[in-house]
Design an enzyme around this catalytic site. Structure first.
Site, PDB file in Angstrom:
ATOM      1  N   HIS A 134       1.758  11.350  -9.565  1.00 53.62           N
ATOM      2  CA  HIS A 134       1.793   9.781 -10.024  1.00 53.62           C
ATOM      3  C   HIS A 134       0.821   9.003  -8.917  1.00 53.62           C
ATOM      4  CE1 HIS A 134       4.012   5.585 -10.676  1.00 53.62           C
ATOM      5  NE2 HIS A 134       5.112   5.840 -10.169  1.00 53.62           N
ATOM      6  N   CYS A 266       7.563   3.765  -2.116  1.00 54.54           N
ATOM      7  CA  CYS A 266       7.237   3.291  -3.501  1.00 54.54           C
ATOM      8  C   CYS A 266       7.686   1.977  -4.115  1.00 54.54           C
ATOM      9  CB  CYS A 266       6.147   3.946  -4.242  1.00 54.54           C
ATOM     10  SG  CYS A 266       7.992   5.674  -4.863  1.00 54.54           S
TER      11      CYS A 266
END
Length: 308
Positions: A134, A266
């Site tokens: 990611h 996140c």
């Protein structure tokens, strides 16, 4: 063709230029309504395809808003809309989309799907997330750390919990940005050995420490992520909770890090599971700055890919 597929596939000097550009754009927008255009609108006349095989909140909104602020237009496509690889091949989809749009952002399950899209597209492709990495998230994380604590090079970053796709990109960033990385979590959930080995080859200290209280000693940043995915079964959820409970980030654990150590997550978070609310809402938490910076970092990534 300039894709943004993984942090370790982008030269360190380019990663630094992306972070610097993101900060410049953020500063230039200070106090302005979110819907106004940037002073510089390099995406004017450009269309960006946003492909979501995996559902999303932050990725979808931040990319959509970012394209609009840069003067472009978005086309949002779900996996159900496209049936990637189940009818038309991914390669043919890539060729066709390249005739309609100027840039493709893809959030998908399998890394091979992303790589095939990039192989056959004749426009840049951005990795919005795969099961393996990611990178956009970690670019925002690096940007956020440096906003609050200055250069990340030489700092100690500790990841507590599951060595998942976000963790993998953080390990890659350690090698590219020159910070030390410690993973603490159960052995069965360790990051891929290849990721750890590549970072070590880049000359940074990379360690695995099973005791979380030892792991965070001297940490400048402690990072956590959700323990379970929306696709996990109930039995899998229970097993992961049992495995990861000792690695919860709480005030006791943060007390072993540096007094000014930052905390990141996140999001979305399961509060009081992977991290307690008093840490998430505490003075050293920067989770909402981190979420905002997805917008700015991704705008800079799009500009980088298009060379504008």
């Amino acid at each position: 063709m300039t894709h943004f597929l993984d942090i370790n596939k982008t030269p360190p000097q380019d990663l630094r230029a992306i972070i610097d550009n993101a900060r410049e754009m953020k500063d230039a927008r200070a106090g302005r309504p979110k819907g106004t255009l940037d002073d510089d609108t390099p995406l004017a006349g450009h269309i960006v395809a946003l492909i979501f095989e995996k559902p999303s909140t932050r990725t979808r909104v931040s990319f959509d808003v970012g394209v609009r602020q840069l003067g472009g237009q978005t086309m949002v496509l779900s996996g159900a809309d496209m049936q990637l690889g189940h009818g038309e091949t991914i390669a043919d989809t890539a060729r066709v989309l390249s005739r309609y749009v100027d840039l493709i952002m893809m959030r998908t399950f399998e890394e091979d799907t992303l790589l095939e899209m990039a192989q056959y597209a004749t426009v840049p492709v951005i990795n919005g997330l795969t099961n393996r990495t990611h990178p956009c998230q970690i670019m925002a994380d690096v940007m956020t750390f440096e906003e609050h604590r200055g250069p990340i090079k030489g700092r100690k970053i500790v990841w507590s919990g599951d060595g998942n796709n976000v963790c993998a990109s953080m390990v890659q960033a350690a090698g590219q940005f020159g910070f030390d990385f410690t993973y603490t979590g159960p052995e069965i959930l360790d990051p891929e050995g290849g990721f750890l080995g590549d970072a070590r080859k880049a000359g940074v200290n990379v360690t695995v420490e099973r005791d979380p209280h030892k792991a965070v000693i001297g940490a400048d940043l402690v990072v956590a992520d959700t323990w379970v995915s929306m696709h996990d079964s109930q039995s899998s959820r229970e097993r992961r909770h049992n495995q990861l409970r000792p690695y919860q980030v709480n005030t006791d654990l943060m007390g072993n890090a540096k007094p000014d150590a930052l905390f990141m997550h996140c999001l979305p978070a399961h509060r009081d599971e992977e991290a307690t609310s008093d840490v998430m809402d505490g003075p050293n938490s920067v989770i909402f700055d981190e979420a905002e910076n997805r917008l700015h970092a991704q705008k800079a990534i799009m500009r980088y890919c298009l060379g504008i």
